[in-house]
Design an enzyme around this catalytic site. Structure first.
Site, PDB file in Angstrom:
ATOM      1  CD  GLU A  46      18.558  -6.261  38.976  1.00 46.39           C
ATOM      2  OE1 GLU A  46      17.870  -7.273  38.684  1.00 46.39           O
ATOM      3  OE2 GLU A  46      19.316  -5.693  38.172  1.00 46.39           O
ATOM      4  NE  ARG A  71      25.717   3.534  36.302  1.00 44.34           N
ATOM      5  CZ  ARG A  71      26.660   3.903  37.171  1.00 44.34           C
ATOM      6  NH1 ARG A  71      27.924   3.592  36.955  1.00 44.34           N
ATOM      7  NH2 ARG A  71      26.321   4.564  38.253  1.00 44.34           N
TER       8      ARG A  71
END
Length: 279
Positions: A46, A71
């Site tokens: 991402e 995370r």
């Protein structure tokens, strides 16, 4: 963990990817395969920090804090620098290189070296190792042998030796009945300073695909999830009848749900404004 920490927290990394083997596994092909399969299924690809105008930091402490503790996910430099540190700590012999992305590219000109990849040298031979290539990420290391079709848990790949000086190779993926180029690379060694410079380019250059677009991806057993702006692609790698499906996400709420569920990101704050600007 301080900003200058150069050590890897193996316990935290193993917990993040769901590895349940020995606390310090041997530097073997089986270990490499196990880590390579688990990593891209747990840690997504991402570029949210770039969309938010935040710097992408490549020191090990920052990468661990982001990808492991918080995370989040990241792109190739973050993923492969993290895995490189893990492998080196376990005793693997790892070399670092750079690739020119060809996937989805129609332009005839040669792109810059903006991708990071690894080669791991084992008793069985050398293996291409790469957990950072978005929607077409590998889920297994590939034997560094040109022309050999290699079946991974998420599709077939091969390396093509295209010669030249320096000698160059193309990673290809078998997609819809034909071989498609993923990236091109040679064996010119790359250093951390090279990745810092390339990272600055891809995260700040106005024409970089990362600057104005949302890119996110993750593997799951038998599935590839890929998100480009508002379009979600789901490709079923183990069921040729299921094939691929696409879904457009009209609202910010839909985007957030997919980023959190299918992609598996713990979302950063102040994201909604950036998502609302996506084409």
């Amino acid at each position: 963990m301080n900003a200058h920490d150069t050590s890897i927290d193996l316990t935290a990394y193993f917990a993040r990817i769901g590895y349940s083997g020995p606390a310090h596994p041997p530097a073997t092909l089986d270990t490499l395969r196990a880590l390579h399969l688990l990593h891209p299924q747990a840690i997504p690809f991402e570029n949210l920090d770039v969309l938010l105008g935040r710097p992408v930091k490549l020191d090990l402490a920052s990468i661990q804090r982001k990808l492991v503790t918080s995370r989040r996910g990241g792109y190739c430099y973050e993923h492969n620098l993290l895995l490189r540190s893990v492998l080196q700590t376990l005793g693997f012999r790892v070399r670092s290189f750079a690739g020119r992305v060809l996937w989805g590219r129609d332009a005839p000109d040669m792109p810059a070296r903006t991708h990071m990849l690894l080669l791991v040298d084992l008793d069985e031979g050398t293996y291409l190792t790469d957990v950072g290539f978005g929607g077409m990420v590998l889920s297994a290391p590939l034997a560094f042998e040109a022309g050999l079709e290699q079946i991974t848990p998420h599709g077939a790949f091969r390396l093509e030796d295209i010669g030249g000086e320096p000698r160059s190779y193309v990673l290809q993926a078998h997609v819809n009945g034909h071989w498609a180029p993923v990236y091109r690379f040679d064996l010119d060694p790359q250093y951390d300073a090279d990745y810092e410079m390339a990272n600055h380019f891809v995260s700040t250059y106005p024409q970089s695909v990362f600057v104005h677009n949302l890119l996110a991806a993750r593997l799951a057993p038998g599935v590839r999830y890929g998100l480009f702006n508002r379009r979600l692609h789901v490709h079923h790698t183990h069921d040729e009848h299921a094939g691929s499906e696409q879904r457009d996400l009209a609202s910010v709420a839909d985007l957030r749900r997919v980023l959190e569920s299918e992609i598996g990101i713990r979302l950063p704050e102040e994201l909604d404004a950036a998502l609302s600007r996506l084409p």
